[in-house]
Enzyme design. Sequence first.
Site, PDB file in Angstrom:
ATOM      1  N   CYS A 130       0.855  -1.199   0.000  1.00  0.00           N
ATOM      2  CA  CYS A 130       0.000   0.000   0.000  1.00  0.00           C
ATOM      3  C   CYS A 130       0.886   1.243   0.000  1.00  0.00           C
ATOM      4  CB  CYS A 130      -0.898   0.003   1.234  1.00  0.00           C
ATOM      5  SG  CYS A 130      -2.059   1.396   1.259  1.00  0.00           S
ATOM      6  N   ASP A 146       0.453   3.771   1.727  1.00  0.00           N
ATOM      7  CA  ASP A 146       0.401   4.368   3.071  1.00  0.00           C
ATOM      8  C   ASP A 146       1.807   4.684   3.609  1.00  0.00           C
ATOM      9  OD1 ASP A 146       0.156   4.569   6.028  1.00  0.00           O
ATOM     10  OD2 ASP A 146      -1.946   4.088   5.612  1.00  0.00           O
ATOM     11  N   ARG A 198       2.877   4.898   6.448  1.00  0.00           N
ATOM     12  CA  ARG A 198       3.283   4.189   7.669  1.00  0.00           C
ATOM     13  C   ARG A 198       3.791   2.773   7.406  1.00  0.00           C
ATOM     14  NH1 ARG A 198      -2.440   4.907  10.320  1.00  0.00           N
ATOM     15  NH2 ARG A 198      -2.875   4.268   8.188  1.00  0.00           N
ATOM     16  N   HIS A 237      -2.175  -3.895   5.146  1.00  0.00           N
ATOM     17  CA  HIS A 237      -1.969  -3.491   6.550  1.00  0.00           C
ATOM     18  C   HIS A 237      -3.301  -3.172   7.210  1.00  0.00           C
ATOM     19  CE1 HIS A 237      -2.566   0.953   5.911  1.00  0.00           C
ATOM     20  NE2 HIS A 237      -2.352   0.570   4.678  1.00  0.00           N
ATOM     21  N   CYS A 239      -6.009   0.129   6.962  1.00  0.00           N
ATOM     22  CA  CYS A 239      -5.821   0.665   5.608  1.00  0.00           C
ATOM     23  C   CYS A 239      -6.965   1.608   5.224  1.00  0.00           C
ATOM     24  CB  CYS A 239      -5.730  -0.478   4.604  1.00  0.00           C
ATOM     25  SG  CYS A 239      -5.394   0.086   2.916  1.00  0.00           S
TER      26      CYS A 239
HETATM   27 CO    CO Z   1      -3.409   1.186   3.002  1.00  0.00          CO
END
Ligand code: CO
Length: 215
Positions: free
Chosen positions: A43, A45, A47, A99, A102
């Site tokens: 992803c 993302d 993090r 994750h 998400c």
């Molecule tokens: Co995500």
Amino acid sequence: MITSIQSLLRNNERFVEEQLQLDPGYFANLSEGQHPAFLWIGCSDSRVPPDRITGTQPGDMFVHRNIANLVVQTDMNLLSVLQYAVEVLEVEHVIVCGHYGCGGVKAAMGEAKHGLIDNWLRVLKDTQQYFWKELMTLNEHARFDRMVELNVIEQVYNLGKTSIVQEAWKRGVRPWIHGWVFDLSTGFIHPQTGMINNDAAIQEVCKFHTGVVGA
Ligand code: CO
């Protein structure tokens, strides 16, 4: 948290300095080419930085990221990355890593409109619908977590069914494919599938996919 653009460039200078202290030939070696053993499909993302959470270094991992780590059969970007990784770099492992928490999965589970991104996330609504019998028995939090897991398994299935992976397996060539979920709250990665490197193994995922397990 870093917010100034100048900090990034300063950090880069520090990075160069530190690497050269450790190994004066570091960048000379790095510039010679790459032979990564892994392709990471994760992803976008912020993090979930693949190298940080797996302790890999530059050169170890070929990376593709998109919102909600989707393997869409018509995505030329992903297919190009996959083809290059499997056929040219000959990576041994392809990892799909989702994750918990998400935002993409969450958005797809809700009714709110977010614009163009809703089109990208549309396939997640299909997954939700497909596994609704199981998902409906869970509370909201558990359902969100389960959707993240199911999405990863779904994407592993999609990956195994791409012509690129199918052809590689037919030639008796790797990759092994893996479905993982990263837990932001603990830092641990939780494998969701076994190691898959043939069509029979993907059928196990397929059994899941077709609702035998999920229903
Ligand atoms: Co995500």
